[in-house]
Design an enzyme around this catalytic site. Structure first.
Site, PDB file in Angstrom:
ATOM      1  N   LYS A 124      -8.816  -2.865  -9.197  1.00 34.94           N
ATOM      2  CA  LYS A 124      -8.185  -1.845  -8.229  1.00 34.94           C
ATOM      3  C   LYS A 124      -8.743  -2.604  -6.822  1.00 34.94           C
ATOM      4  CE  LYS A 124      -8.482   2.226 -10.868  1.00 34.94           C
ATOM      5  NZ  LYS A 124      -7.257   1.848 -11.593  1.00 34.94           N
ATOM      6  N   CYS A 125      -8.445  -3.972  -6.641  1.00 32.80           N
ATOM      7  CA  CYS A 125      -8.891  -4.709  -5.508  1.00 32.80           C
ATOM      8  C   CYS A 125      -7.675  -5.183  -5.040  1.00 32.80           C
ATOM      9  CB  CYS A 125      -9.902  -5.710  -5.984  1.00 32.80           C
ATOM     10  SG  CYS A 125     -10.292  -6.680  -4.473  1.00 32.80           S
ATOM     11  N   GLY A 126      -7.581  -5.307  -3.720  1.00 35.79           N
ATOM     12  CA  GLY A 126      -6.615  -6.182  -3.133  1.00 35.79           C
ATOM     13  C   GLY A 126      -6.306  -7.722  -3.750  1.00 35.79           C
TER      14      GLY A 126
END
Length: 159
Positions: A35-37
């Site tokens: 759930k990271c950029g």
């Protein structure tokens, strides 16, 4: 003297695996998060794996929840996400810490071998990449902002 092949790690399905399994291969070791950029980098990592595995590259993913709690899932959720979202076929390991007192011994060693900017050892964020040559020497440490495809030339030079 400790070498990379002395370490073991648990896979997502809970099996202890020795890194000696990849002796003689070029390794790209990455701390990952769902759930990271930077999560879309899974696509580039998988492309490297598919393009170079037959020539001796092994991409190894180590999920970590230390940066913005961006890997909250359990092993089954991580495996499901990687498979369904990015069709990841390279080895993924159990969630670990990469910094602090509970950092996985492999990451303590990697950081000591190849410190970051200005000699700092701490991992700054998800998708920090370590490139290891066929002899087990850490030859590069790439920032999260370095896209996997930008590492192709270095990887090819080691294959």
């Amino acid at each position: 003297m400790t070498i990379i092949y002395d370490f073991t790690a648990k896979t997502l399905d809970g099996k202890d695996v020795s890194l000696n399994e990849w002796r003689g291969k070029v390794l790209l070791i990455v701390n990952t998060a769902s759930k990271c950029g930077f999560t879309p980098q899974y696509q580039g990592l998988e492309a490297l794996h598919r393009d170079y595995a037959a020539r001796g590259l092994a991409v190894l993913g180590f999920p970590c929840n230390q940066f913005g709690h961006q890997e909250p899932g359990d092993a089954a959720e991580i495996a499901n996400f990687c498979s369904l979202t990015y069709d990841v076929s390279f080895p993924m390991f159990a969630k670990i810490d990469v910094n602090g007192d509970n950092a996985h011994p492999l990451y303590k060693w990697l950081k000591a071998q190849k410190p970051g900017l200005l000699g700092t050892e701490a991992i700054k964020w998800n998708f920090t990449k370590f490139l290891i040559d066929r002899t087990g020497t850490v030859v590069d440490r790439a920032a999260p902002t370095t896209k996997p495809e930008d590492m192709r030339q270095k990887i090819e030079s080691l294959l």
